[in-house]
Write a protein that holds these residues in place. Structure first.
Motif, mmCIF file in Angstrom:
data_model
loop_
_atom_site.group_PDB
_atom_site.id
_atom_site.type_symbol
_atom_site.label_atom_id
_atom_site.label_comp_id
_atom_site.label_asym_id
_atom_site.label_seq_id
_atom_site.Cartn_x
_atom_site.Cartn_y
_atom_site.Cartn_z
ATOM 1 N N ILE A 172 65.838 55.923 28.273
ATOM 2 C CA ILE A 172 66.987 55.872 29.187
ATOM 3 C C ILE A 172 66.575 55.314 30.548
ATOM 4 C CG2 ILE A 172 68.697 57.301 30.404
ATOM 5 C CD1 ILE A 172 68.532 59.220 27.965
ATOM 6 N N THR A 173 67.457 54.506 31.106
ATOM 7 C CA THR A 173 67.251 53.985 32.450
ATOM 8 C C THR A 173 68.598 53.977 33.169
ATOM 9 O OG1 THR A 173 66.275 52.164 33.727
ATOM 10 C CG2 THR A 173 67.551 51.552 31.781
ATOM 11 N N THR A 174 68.643 53.339 34.326
ATOM 12 C CA THR A 174 69.885 53.250 35.097
ATOM 13 C C THR A 174 70.259 51.788 35.293
ATOM 14 O OG1 THR A 174 68.826 53.106 37.270
ATOM 15 C CG2 THR A 174 69.189 55.326 36.351
ATOM 16 N N PRO A 175 71.523 51.493 35.579
ATOM 17 C CA PRO A 175 71.935 50.108 35.807
ATOM 18 C C PRO A 175 71.221 49.460 36.992
ATOM 19 C CG PRO A 175 73.849 51.488 35.391
ATOM 20 C CD PRO A 175 72.688 52.411 35.575
ATOM 21 N N ALA A 176 70.741 50.274 37.927
ATOM 22 C CA ALA A 176 70.101 49.728 39.131
ATOM 23 C C ALA A 176 68.587 49.570 38.984
ATOM 24 C CB ALA A 176 70.399 50.640 40.325
ATOM 25 N N ALA A 177 68.065 49.701 37.768
ATOM 26 C CA ALA A 177 66.613 49.770 37.576
ATOM 27 C C ALA A 177 65.915 48.419 37.509
ATOM 28 C CB ALA A 177 66.305 50.566 36.308
ATOM 29 N N ILE A 178 66.664 47.306 37.580
ATOM 30 C CA ILE A 178 66.016 45.987 37.471
ATOM 31 C C ILE A 178 66.386 45.123 38.679
ATOM 32 C CG2 ILE A 178 65.734 46.022 34.980
ATOM 33 C CD1 ILE A 178 68.306 44.378 34.717
ATOM 34 N N PRO A 179 65.996 45.549 39.892
ATOM 35 C CA PRO A 179 66.424 44.844 41.108
ATOM 36 C C PRO A 179 65.899 43.427 41.233
ATOM 37 C CG PRO A 179 64.741 46.478 41.617
ATOM 38 C CD PRO A 179 65.151 46.720 40.203
ATOM 39 N N THR A 180 64.777 43.090 40.546
ATOM 40 C CA THR A 180 64.229 41.730 40.663
ATOM 41 C C THR A 180 64.863 40.767 39.658
ATOM 42 O OG1 THR A 180 62.412 42.183 39.111
ATOM 43 C CG2 THR A 180 62.022 42.672 41.439
ATOM 44 N N ALA A 181 65.671 41.290 38.744
ATOM 45 C CA ALA A 181 66.226 40.449 37.688
ATOM 46 C C ALA A 181 67.104 39.304 38.207
ATOM 47 C CB ALA A 181 66.997 41.301 36.689
ATOM 48 N N PRO A 182 67.995 39.531 39.176
ATOM 49 C CA PRO A 182 68.849 38.421 39.629
ATOM 50 C C PRO A 182 68.061 37.221 40.153
ATOM 51 C CG PRO A 182 69.736 40.517 40.387
ATOM 52 C CD PRO A 182 68.382 40.809 39.817
ATOM 53 N N ALA A 183 67.028 37.479 40.944
ATOM 54 C CA ALA A 183 66.245 36.376 41.502
ATOM 55 C C ALA A 183 65.469 35.647 40.408
ATOM 56 C CB ALA A 183 65.282 36.907 42.570
ATOM 57 N N ARG A 184 64.935 36.391 39.463
ATOM 58 C CA ARG A 184 64.190 35.766 38.368
ATOM 59 C C ARG A 184 65.106 34.916 37.504
ATOM 60 N NH1 ARG A 184 61.420 40.528 35.336
ATOM 61 N NH2 ARG A 184 60.809 38.820 33.959
ATOM 62 N N LEU A 185 66.291 35.427 37.233
ATOM 63 C CA LEU A 185 67.253 34.672 36.440
ATOM 64 C C LEU A 185 67.687 33.413 37.179
ATOM 65 C CD1 LEU A 185 69.176 34.355 34.040
ATOM 66 C CD2 LEU A 185 70.794 35.853 35.234
ATOM 67 N N ALA A 186 67.955 33.537 38.466
ATOM 68 C CA ALA A 186 68.383 32.383 39.252
ATOM 69 C C ALA A 186 67.305 31.308 39.277
ATOM 70 C CB ALA A 186 68.735 32.824 40.673
ATOM 71 N N ASP A 187 66.054 31.711 39.404
ATOM 72 C CA ASP A 187 64.949 30.751 39.411
ATOM 73 C C ASP A 187 64.843 30.044 38.062
ATOM 74 O OD1 ASP A 187 62.487 29.633 40.713
ATOM 75 O OD2 ASP A 187 61.512 30.670 39.031
#
Length: 352
Positions: free
Chosen positions: A23-38
């Motif tokens: 189990i995790t939380t929706p806020a647990a991957i804060p670096t994902a947006p920048a990695r996806l954008a790159d």
């Protein structure tokens, strides 16, 4: 919510047929947006335009469903009972990725997720949404945040207990559940997955350029495959398992427990000439209920013709010649390329 409920969820997940649950939380991957954008900015997503769409949702699970408080990540093994690398030597045969040899995992996993989700609602209340690969959800980062494993240098998820032969599914819920501890990366100095890649699809460890990945080229890529990459496809006609198969963590891989993932008769190393002769109706019948069906006859036969061109077996010439005037221009071009390679094998990859 108590730890007792969490334990009950994990037990029910096991009873439902999943191999692991965390189990995790929706806020647990804060670096994902920048990695996806790159990734998208560099064009490494190729023709997968859906990756650039709804990037806010894909990179931020909280934006996908603001009411969600917890994410239950689940793994389900499909470990093959053979070594996919052994099939690459069978040049008159095609190689289909191990995950696609049985029933479509989207259907199998989603039914299991819904069953677990219904139990959760009945048992603890709340609301849920279930996802299996088709929604804008970054399953691998979420699974790593939940502690199911870590993203290896090949960018796929690895687990000490499961190896890397497993599917992922997720249940978003409005319940507040105690999160698990994120997994630590344990690849060390190993480069096996990077070094085995035939097309050098990894610009650096933990990075993938999909435009060079054989799984992308044979499944997602529309139209002709670039000439310089065709010879590197070998006899892979749907997907590629090389980087998964070579991983040393697979010594801990668990056998697949779901019989629906077992390979259908005739799909492990099928005959290339037979596959090249499939029309649309025969293709649909052969791959009914299989993930292979979604790429359609034309793209599939295109891949088969590349494998024929790479076979160095002149007896395939009539098979390829019969498709040189195929109504689909990409199939016809692939057939002409295959004929050229079989007549002059040294020309492979040159387009001669």
């Amino acid at each position: 919510m108590s730890d007792n409920l969490k334990s009950e969820i994990q037990q029910m997940a096991q009873d439902t047929g999943f191999s692991a649950c965390a189990i995790t939380t929706p806020a647990a991957i804060p670096t994902a947006p920048a990695r996806l954008a790159d990734f998208v900015d560099q064009g490494r997503h190729g023709q997968m335009g859906w990756m650039a769409e709804r990037m806010e949702w894909r990179g931020n699970p909280s934006a996908l469903w603001p009411a969600a408080r917890s994410v239950i990540m689940l793994a389900e093994t499909y470990t093959p009972d053979y070594n996919p690398l052994d099939l690459l030597e069978l040049r008159d045969r095609g190689v289909i990725s191990a995950y696609a040899l049985g029933r479509d995992y989207h259907d199998v996993v989603k039914k299991r997720l819904k069953r677990l989700g219904r139990w959760l609602i009945d048992h603890a209340g709340g609301e849920i949404k279930v996802f299996v690969d088709t929604a804008p959800v970054m399953e691998k980062p979420l699974a790593a945040a939940a502690g199911l494993g870590w993203q290896g240098k090949h960018t796929n998820l690895l687990s000490r207990e499961l190896g890397n032969w497993f599917f992922l599914g997720s249940i978003f819920t409005t319940l507040d559940l105690p999160p698990d501890t994120p997994a630590q990366e344990n690849c060390g100095s190993c480069r096996a997955c990077l070094d085995i890649c035939p097309t050098d699809a990894f610009p650096a460890p933990f990075q993938l350029d999909a435009r060079r990945c054989i799984s992308y080229l044979t499944i997602e890529h529309h139209g002709p495959v670039p000439l310089e990459l065709r010879a590197k496809l070998g006899n892979r006609i749907y997907g590629c398992d090389d980087c998964l198969a070579v991983c040393p963590w697979n010594k801990f891989a668990q056998s697949a427990s779901e019989v629906k993932y077992a390979a259908r008769d005739g799909l492990v190393a099928p005959d290339l000439a037979t596959l090249a002769g499939l029309d649309d109706a025969a293709f649909r019948a052969m791959f009914s209920g299989s993930p292979v069906k979604r790429i359609g006859r034309n793209r599939f036969v295109r891949n088969v013709l590349y494998a024929i061109g790479n076979s160095d077996m002149p007896h395939f010439l009539p098979t390829a010649q019969a498709l040189c005037d195929d109504p689909d221009t990409t199939v016809a071009e692939a057939a002409r390329w295959a004929v050229a390679q079989l007549r002059e094998p040294s020309a492979a990859g040159t387009g001669a």
